[in-house]
Design a protein around this motif. Sequence first.
Motif, PDB file in Angstrom:
ATOM      1  N   LEU A 223       0.822  -1.125   0.008  1.00 45.37           N
ATOM      2  CA  LEU A 223       0.019  -0.030   0.009  1.00 45.37           C
ATOM      3  C   LEU A 223       0.686   1.257  -0.253  1.00 45.37           C
ATOM      4  N   ALA A 224       1.789   1.096   0.727  1.00 45.83           N
ATOM      5  CA  ALA A 224       2.689   2.366   0.753  1.00 45.83           C
ATOM      6  C   ALA A 224       3.459   2.547  -0.530  1.00 45.83           C
ATOM      7  N   PHE A 225       3.921   1.504  -1.410  1.00 46.82           N
ATOM      8  CA  PHE A 225       4.433   1.648  -2.696  1.00 46.82           C
ATOM      9  C   PHE A 225       3.538   2.067  -3.386  1.00 46.82           C
ATOM     10  N   TYR A 226       2.051   1.683  -3.507  1.00 45.29           N
ATOM     11  CA  TYR A 226       1.147   1.954  -4.324  1.00 45.29           C
ATOM     12  C   TYR A 226       1.189   3.495  -4.218  1.00 45.29           C
ATOM     13  N   GLU A 227       0.747   3.901  -3.145  1.00 45.37           N
ATOM     14  CA  GLU A 227       0.410   5.365  -2.774  1.00 45.37           C
ATOM     15  C   GLU A 227       1.598   5.954  -3.222  1.00 45.37           C
ATOM     16  N   GLU A 228       2.932   5.779  -3.098  1.00 42.86           N
ATOM     17  CA  GLU A 228       4.222   6.351  -3.576  1.00 42.86           C
ATOM     18  C   GLU A 228       3.976   6.803  -4.894  1.00 42.86           C
ATOM     19  N   ARG A 229       3.702   5.418  -5.552  1.00 45.85           N
ATOM     20  CA  ARG A 229       3.832   5.687  -7.202  1.00 45.85           C
ATOM     21  C   ARG A 229       2.855   6.574  -7.637  1.00 45.85           C
ATOM     22  N   LEU A 230       1.403   6.712  -7.118  1.00 40.31           N
ATOM     23  CA  LEU A 230       0.458   7.693  -7.353  1.00 40.31           C
ATOM     24  C   LEU A 230       0.931   9.220  -7.520  1.00 40.31           C
ATOM     25  N   GLN A 231       2.119   9.482  -6.708  1.00 39.14           N
ATOM     26  CA  GLN A 231       2.610  10.645  -6.597  1.00 39.14           C
ATOM     27  C   GLN A 231       3.593  10.790  -7.903  1.00 39.14           C
ATOM     28  N   TRP A 232       3.936   9.788  -8.483  1.00 33.02           N
ATOM     29  CA  TRP A 232       4.932  10.084  -9.541  1.00 33.02           C
ATOM     30  C   TRP A 232       4.243  11.162 -10.486  1.00 33.02           C
ATOM     31  N   PRO A 233       5.067  11.891 -11.220  1.00 35.47           N
ATOM     32  CA  PRO A 233       4.442  12.805 -12.484  1.00 35.47           C
ATOM     33  C   PRO A 233       3.658  11.967 -13.469  1.00 35.47           C
ATOM     34  N   GLU A 234       4.249  10.995 -13.855  1.00 34.45           N
ATOM     35  CA  GLU A 234       3.514  10.065 -14.888  1.00 34.45           C
ATOM     36  C   GLU A 234       2.188   9.508 -14.641  1.00 34.45           C
ATOM     37  N   TYR A 235       1.778   9.348 -13.118  1.00 36.52           N
ATOM     38  CA  TYR A 235       0.805   8.729 -12.677  1.00 36.52           C
ATOM     39  C   TYR A 235      -0.097   9.734 -11.984  1.00 36.52           C
ATOM     40  N   ARG A 236       0.012  11.138 -12.102  1.00 36.50           N
ATOM     41  CA  ARG A 236      -0.499  12.115 -11.351  1.00 36.50           C
ATOM     42  C   ARG A 236      -2.175  12.183 -11.922  1.00 36.50           C
ATOM     43  N   ASP A 237      -2.455  11.358 -13.263  1.00 31.66           N
ATOM     44  CA  ASP A 237      -3.776  11.664 -13.401  1.00 31.66           C
ATOM     45  C   ASP A 237      -4.774  10.298 -13.102  1.00 31.66           C
ATOM     46  N   PHE A 238      -3.913   9.600 -12.220  1.00 31.55           N
ATOM     47  CA  PHE A 238      -4.511   8.170 -11.673  1.00 31.55           C
ATOM     48  C   PHE A 238      -5.193   8.657 -10.195  1.00 31.55           C
TER      49      PHE A 238
END
Length: 823
Positions: A223-238
Amino acid sequence: MRALFDQLIRKPIKIMTIGPCCSEPSKAVSGVGYHWNLITMNYGAVSPTLSNRNLYPYFYRTYMSAAEFNLVQVRLMREYGWQRVASIHELWEVFSSTVDNLLTLLKEDNITIIGAESFQENPSNQVKVLKIKDAKIVVLNTYEGMARRVFCEAYKAGLTGKGYVWMIIAWYTEGWWAKQDDSINCTPAEMTEAVRGYLCIDSTLLGDPKDNTIANINSGDFLAFYEERLQWPEYRDFTNNVYAPFGYDAAWAVALTLNKSAEILKTKRFADNTIRRLEDFNYDDVEMGRMFFDLLAETDFIGATGPVSFRTGDRVGITQIFQLQDNCRPGWQYFDGACYVTPSLALEHQMAANYCQSLDAYVSPLQGEELLEHLRNEDVLGPLFWLGDDDSVTCQSMDVMSQTMVEKNCFEEINFVCEKQAQLLQHLVALYDVKNDIMDWKDSVIWPDGEVPLDHTPPPVIVHVMKYSSPITFYSMCTLSGVGLILALAFLGFNIKFKDQRTIKMSSPYLNNLIILGGILIYFWVVTFGLDTHLLSKEAFKVICHIRNWLLCLGFVLAFGAMFSKTWRVYRVVTLKTPQRIVISDRQLFAMVAILVAVDVVILTVWEIVDPMKVATYDLQPEIALSDLEDSSEVREIIQPYFNYCSCNNMLYFFSALCVYKGLLLIFGTFLAWETRKVAIPALNDSKYIGMSVYNVVILSSIGAAVSLIIYDDPPLLFIFTGTLVIFCTTVTLIVIFVPKVISVYKYPEGKPVTTMASQGGSIDPKQTLHDAEEKRRLREKMVKLEEAIRKAVNSGSLECLKESMGATVIDPENTNSTTDRV
């Protein structure tokens, strides 16, 4: 489908597909992909139809099928002993197939389905049908928006709250019931009450943090990795998606299958005796497609969502059972409807208030022993805590150890507790291992009043309540009867004491005693009429039933039989024209009364032998007590009032025989009283008083019979009315007959002078007096005849002959009238 075909025509060749998420697209992709020997690995579809291997032979999913949720629901029904359930669902294939599967499971488990309602737009009628069918356990399958409409209609129909259980889908958004919805006409408060306490079932979103996944991370790490990835610029629309862990496990299931396939392909020879690699797969390769399918079925690992394995393509894992109840967010403690948190820092009073406000809370006033006990065990700086109430001059605190108030400087730094109202949250109460049928309870399911709801409205408890006369009523009537009894005994004593007095002797005192004895028996009957099984045992009351009949019948026949016999004697002497002297003794009158009594005795004896009295129970109109549920119409208790009474199988016939007999006796007595009404010997003739008595009995008995038919089902009122009527009748009869005698005795101690009596001194025989009266009547007739003879003689001139024959002298023919008068 267009996306699928785009992928199929593009290089490289695909071995499996992951997705789509929902059921309807998954059916299309899986149904077509099979013809390309493609396995569809799904992570969000729930429709049980996708489990059909004939339609979707190469379909797998990591999100549990709704059919698996049905297994959990059936398990809960067994857990709580529910044998009657109902279902209501929206007309979509995903819900219809789910309900079909549920009905099959319920039938296999011998659970009765009392209703399976479906609707498309307006669920109002279907909800009403469930109410009519007395549905208590309801399974709901709809989308979120329609669920609001169903609960609103259920609330208005009284199908929610205490005594009802709703099981719904768990994948609605948080606070779904409170969202603005113009299609419903329930207030937010009503919706909150409607949904409170429902149960919902879902796949485990995240596995146990103590278990490492196949990727050597636990669910918390994922869950921590998932929420961290959502902060990446390429995933900001998710955005965060609850299905992400299932998609993660789906990818791992595919990877493990391909990894295992790669090892097998190194040595496996196919039908054409060739060895192939993964990259040799093509859409016509049935053998490799089947191998992937079989290896995927054997997959078993720990994923982000917990244990992952498959049974005929469906995920077998751990399901979660939630209940919507008042609770708190993680980190807060729940005590008695409120949430508390104790910050691990000490602050000034105002700073503490600001801190709690930042948490949408307030400084707690520290009320409740459970909270104080918790604070005593907290690792805090000292026992003092700020209290939420302050008057801006002094700041109050509490020593939680001694529970005493302490005034502190507002700028001192001490402990504090933040408090806010608990909110409705889906609280985890159990985990269910579908594969091993193991229920792991994590917390208690909260039922109103701590009672598990029944699957049906319990049959009302019938409370039998005996209706009887109150002690005050009974003893009041006994007092009235006692007064009447004392009066009767007084008349009896008077009659015995003055039996030789002329007035009393002429009225046949011994017959008068029978009248009084009859009245006494009737007074005793009134007392027995008020006795019932509240005061006596059934055996004793049965004896009273027999005594009642004898008391009333014998009392009546003694009283009125004696009166009528006396009147009959007067009637015989006066009306029977004979030159002989008529003598009717008291012994003859006693014999007449004895015959009347014997008739009663015969009837009552035959009654006792042929059909003896017994104690019967009469049930009155039941009184319904509604349940204590607010706005409820459920009947929880029926008050069945009843009373015990005396009865027998042929009561009507024996009672009719007695009534006819007594009626004839009254008619005969009335006739005698009428015929002797002009006999002017008050000491002998009671006809006027008997007429008054009969009049009272007939009129009051008629009124009493009519009123008794109306109030027969109210024993206390019937006792009061009947007892009062009988006491009044009996007392009036005794007073009418004996009070004139009492007055006469005390007014004329030697006897009242009677012009029709003989002038000789001494005692006067009533029989002789009757004879004298008859002689007087005959003399008057002779005088009339003599006067007629004189007139004829005067008119014919034969007066001298008449004079010689009469031995008298006529002075003047002109004075005939005066002479006649002297004669």
